[in-house]
Write a protein that holds these residues in place. Structure first.
Motif, PDB file in Angstrom:
ATOM      1  N   ALA A   1       8.223 -37.001  65.894  1.00 59.47           N
ATOM      2  CA  ALA A   1       8.033 -37.806  67.037  1.00 59.47           C
ATOM      3  C   ALA A   1       8.384 -38.935  67.056  1.00 59.47           C
ATOM      4  N   THR A   2       8.449 -39.464  66.812  1.00 62.84           N
ATOM      5  CA  THR A   2       9.827 -40.546  67.005  1.00 62.84           C
ATOM      6  C   THR A   2      11.085 -41.005  66.717  1.00 62.84           C
ATOM      7  N   SER A   3      11.613 -39.025  67.279  1.00 66.14           N
ATOM      8  CA  SER A   3      12.917 -39.113  66.675  1.00 66.14           C
ATOM      9  C   SER A   3      14.191 -39.944  67.858  1.00 66.14           C
ATOM     10  N   LEU A   4      15.357 -40.255  67.912  1.00 66.47           N
ATOM     11  CA  LEU A   4      15.890 -41.100  68.305  1.00 66.47           C
ATOM     12  C   LEU A   4      16.204 -40.058  70.007  1.00 66.47           C
ATOM     13  N   ALA A   5      16.373 -38.407  68.867  1.00 69.03           N
ATOM     14  CA  ALA A   5      16.701 -37.883  70.540  1.00 69.03           C
ATOM     15  C   ALA A   5      15.958 -37.052  70.853  1.00 69.03           C
ATOM     16  N   ARG A   6      14.674 -37.859  70.948  1.00 69.19           N
ATOM     17  CA  ARG A   6      13.329 -37.518  71.765  1.00 69.19           C
ATOM     18  C   ARG A   6      13.092 -38.866  73.253  1.00 69.19           C
ATOM     19  N   GLN A   7      13.810 -40.206  72.872  1.00 68.82           N
ATOM     20  CA  GLN A   7      13.776 -41.233  73.509  1.00 68.82           C
ATOM     21  C   GLN A   7      14.845 -41.650  74.244  1.00 68.82           C
TER      22      GLN A   7
ATOM     23  N   ALA B   1      15.216 -32.285  62.133  1.00 66.67           N
ATOM     24  CA  ALA B   1      14.398 -31.184  61.991  1.00 66.67           C
ATOM     25  C   ALA B   1      14.717 -30.471  60.817  1.00 66.67           C
ATOM     26  N   ARG B   2      15.829 -30.664  60.516  1.00 66.61           N
ATOM     27  CA  ARG B   2      16.343 -30.736  58.678  1.00 66.61           C
ATOM     28  C   ARG B   2      15.303 -31.218  57.404  1.00 66.61           C
ATOM     29  N   TRP B   3      15.058 -32.246  58.091  1.00 66.68           N
ATOM     30  CA  TRP B   3      14.640 -33.310  57.128  1.00 66.68           C
ATOM     31  C   TRP B   3      13.009 -32.737  57.375  1.00 66.68           C
ATOM     32  N   ALA B   4      13.076 -33.035  57.891  1.00 62.33           N
ATOM     33  CA  ALA B   4      11.197 -32.367  58.824  1.00 62.33           C
ATOM     34  C   ALA B   4      11.089 -31.682  57.800  1.00 62.33           C
TER      35      ALA B   4
ATOM     36  N   SER C   1      14.187 -51.313  63.243  1.00 68.40           N
ATOM     37  CA  SER C   1      15.108 -50.060  63.135  1.00 68.40           C
ATOM     38  C   SER C   1      14.083 -50.047  64.062  1.00 68.40           C
ATOM     39  N   LEU C   2      12.731 -49.239  63.532  1.00 70.16           N
ATOM     40  CA  LEU C   2      12.038 -48.611  64.872  1.00 70.16           C
ATOM     41  C   LEU C   2      11.351 -49.653  65.214  1.00 70.16           C
ATOM     42  N   GLY C   3      10.571 -50.291  64.845  1.00 66.66           N
ATOM     43  CA  GLY C   3      10.120 -51.396  65.519  1.00 66.66           C
ATOM     44  C   GLY C   3      10.645 -52.422  66.830  1.00 66.66           C
ATOM     45  N   GLY C   4      12.453 -52.326  65.977  1.00 68.59           N
ATOM     46  CA  GLY C   4      12.969 -53.463  67.041  1.00 68.59           C
ATOM     47  C   GLY C   4      13.519 -51.811  68.282  1.00 68.59           C
TER      48      GLY C   4
ATOM     49  N   ASP D   1       9.945 -44.032  44.719  1.00 63.53           N
ATOM     50  CA  ASP D   1       8.584 -44.693  44.057  1.00 63.53           C
ATOM     51  C   ASP D   1       7.272 -45.288  45.126  1.00 63.53           C
ATOM     52  N   ILE D   2       7.851 -46.307  45.229  1.00 65.33           N
ATOM     53  CA  ILE D   2       6.704 -46.608  46.210  1.00 65.33           C
ATOM     54  C   ILE D   2       6.454 -45.570  47.506  1.00 65.33           C
ATOM     55  N   ARG D   3       6.901 -44.257  47.793  1.00 66.91           N
ATOM     56  CA  ARG D   3       6.133 -43.882  48.643  1.00 66.91           C
ATOM     57  C   ARG D   3       6.025 -42.324  48.720  1.00 66.91           C
ATOM     58  N   ARG D   4       6.030 -41.814  47.170  1.00 71.01           N
ATOM     59  CA  ARG D   4       6.260 -40.524  46.318  1.00 71.01           C
ATOM     60  C   ARG D   4       4.538 -40.606  47.018  1.00 71.01           C
ATOM     61  N   GLN D   5       3.681 -41.024  47.097  1.00 73.55           N
ATOM     62  CA  GLN D   5       1.891 -40.651  47.190  1.00 73.55           C
ATOM     63  C   GLN D   5       2.504 -40.416  48.246  1.00 73.55           C
ATOM     64  N   ASN D   6       3.140 -40.894  49.433  1.00 71.90           N
ATOM     65  CA  ASN D   6       2.865 -39.986  51.020  1.00 71.90           C
ATOM     66  C   ASN D   6       2.558 -38.912  50.914  1.00 71.90           C
ATOM     67  N   ASP D   7       2.015 -38.335  52.083  1.00 68.58           N
ATOM     68  CA  ASP D   7       1.584 -37.656  52.574  1.00 68.58           C
ATOM     69  C   ASP D   7       3.125 -36.274  53.431  1.00 68.58           C
ATOM     70  N   GLY D   8       4.146 -35.503  53.001  1.00 70.05           N
ATOM     71  CA  GLY D   8       5.393 -35.237  53.047  1.00 70.05           C
ATOM     72  C   GLY D   8       4.852 -34.303  54.410  1.00 70.05           C
ATOM     73  N   ALA D   9       3.736 -33.724  54.546  1.00 66.97           N
ATOM     74  CA  ALA D   9       3.792 -33.009  56.221  1.00 66.97           C
ATOM     75  C   ALA D   9       3.509 -33.877  57.213  1.00 66.97           C
ATOM     76  N   ALA D  10       2.598 -35.390  57.124  1.00 61.98           N
ATOM     77  CA  ALA D  10       2.760 -36.332  58.248  1.00 61.98           C
ATOM     78  C   ALA D  10       3.947 -37.222  57.996  1.00 61.98           C
ATOM     79  N   VAL D  11       4.970 -37.384  57.219  1.00 62.33           N
ATOM     80  CA  VAL D  11       6.352 -37.303  57.159  1.00 62.33           C
ATOM     81  C   VAL D  11       7.411 -36.721  58.321  1.00 62.33           C
ATOM     82  N   ALA D  12       7.357 -35.291  58.189  1.00 64.82           N
ATOM     83  CA  ALA D  12       7.621 -35.017  58.772  1.00 64.82           C
ATOM     84  C   ALA D  12       7.045 -35.289  59.837  1.00 64.82           C
ATOM     85  N   ARG D  13       6.013 -34.705  60.191  1.00 67.67           N
ATOM     86  CA  ARG D  13       5.139 -35.345  62.096  1.00 67.67           C
ATOM     87  C   ARG D  13       5.855 -36.127  62.786  1.00 67.67           C
ATOM     88  N   MET D  14       5.749 -37.743  61.568  1.00 68.63           N
ATOM     89  CA  MET D  14       6.375 -38.633  62.166  1.00 68.63           C
ATOM     90  C   MET D  14       7.925 -39.215  62.780  1.00 68.63           C
ATOM     91  N   LEU D  15       8.826 -38.100  61.835  1.00 72.27           N
ATOM     92  CA  LEU D  15       9.791 -37.980  61.766  1.00 72.27           C
ATOM     93  C   LEU D  15      10.399 -37.415  63.192  1.00 72.27           C
TER      94      LEU D  15
END
Length: 179
Positions: free
Chosen positions: A103-109, A50-53, A4-7, A87-101
């Protein structure tokens, strides 16, 4: 090997010549996208991300994750597996997930098809057939000799849920070079 993103990161490194000093014999990518070629594809993807973020920033994470795992890319998961992934992701920080999404958007690559095609190191990609449109928009971007559609798979490979849960929950998790 990259997933995925690692690839995507591995393909970028190869295409940009960042691995010249490494004895890489072959790059194997599972579910990594070679890039969007047109401005309209990039605009569409940016709006999608952007909608997901926006949702990750504004809504309760548990609600967003329930919808996130309903996307076609996760069609191989049954309801219990989807719930487990949320469930394994529910403790994540939503704002941090939005920033990552964003920053790594395929639209920017940058698209990498041409750069990968001329590399002396073979870049083999595989893509799940269970994802609507995945083979069409991904595999057509590499030459036929460098692509491998895998029957019976989607973006989630067998065992990923267990392994990903372990890596997310284990602070000491490290990757190892495959010998």
């Amino acid at each position: 090997m990259g997933y995925s993103l690692g690839g995507r990161i591995a393909m970028h490194g190869l295409a940009a010549g960042l691995f010249g000093s490494l004895p890489i014999q072959q790059l194997v990518i599972e579910g990594g996208h070679v890039g969007l070629a047109s401005a309209s594809e990039k605009q569409q993807r940016w709006r999608h991300d952007a909608r997901w973020a926006r949702r990750f920033r504004r809504e309760p994470l548990s609600d967003v994750l329930q919808d996130w795992y309903q996307q076609p890319v996760f069609s191989s998961l049954d309801p219990a597996q989807r719930q487990h992934m949320a469930d394994i992701r529910r403790q994540n920080d939503g704002a941090a997930v939005a920033r990552m999404l964003l920053a790594t958007s395929l639209a920017r690559q940058e698209p990498l098809r041409q750069a990968l095609h001329i590399q002396p190191v073979p870049c083999i990609t595989s893509a799940g057939h269970g994802i609507p449109n995945f083979p069409a928009w991904h595999l057509r971007r590499l030459s036929p000799s460098r692509r491998l559609p895998v029957q019976g798979t989607t973006h989630i490979w067998p065992g990923q849920q267990r392994l990903h849960a372990q890596s997310c929950s284990s602070p000491g998790f490290r990757t190892h070079q495959i010998q």
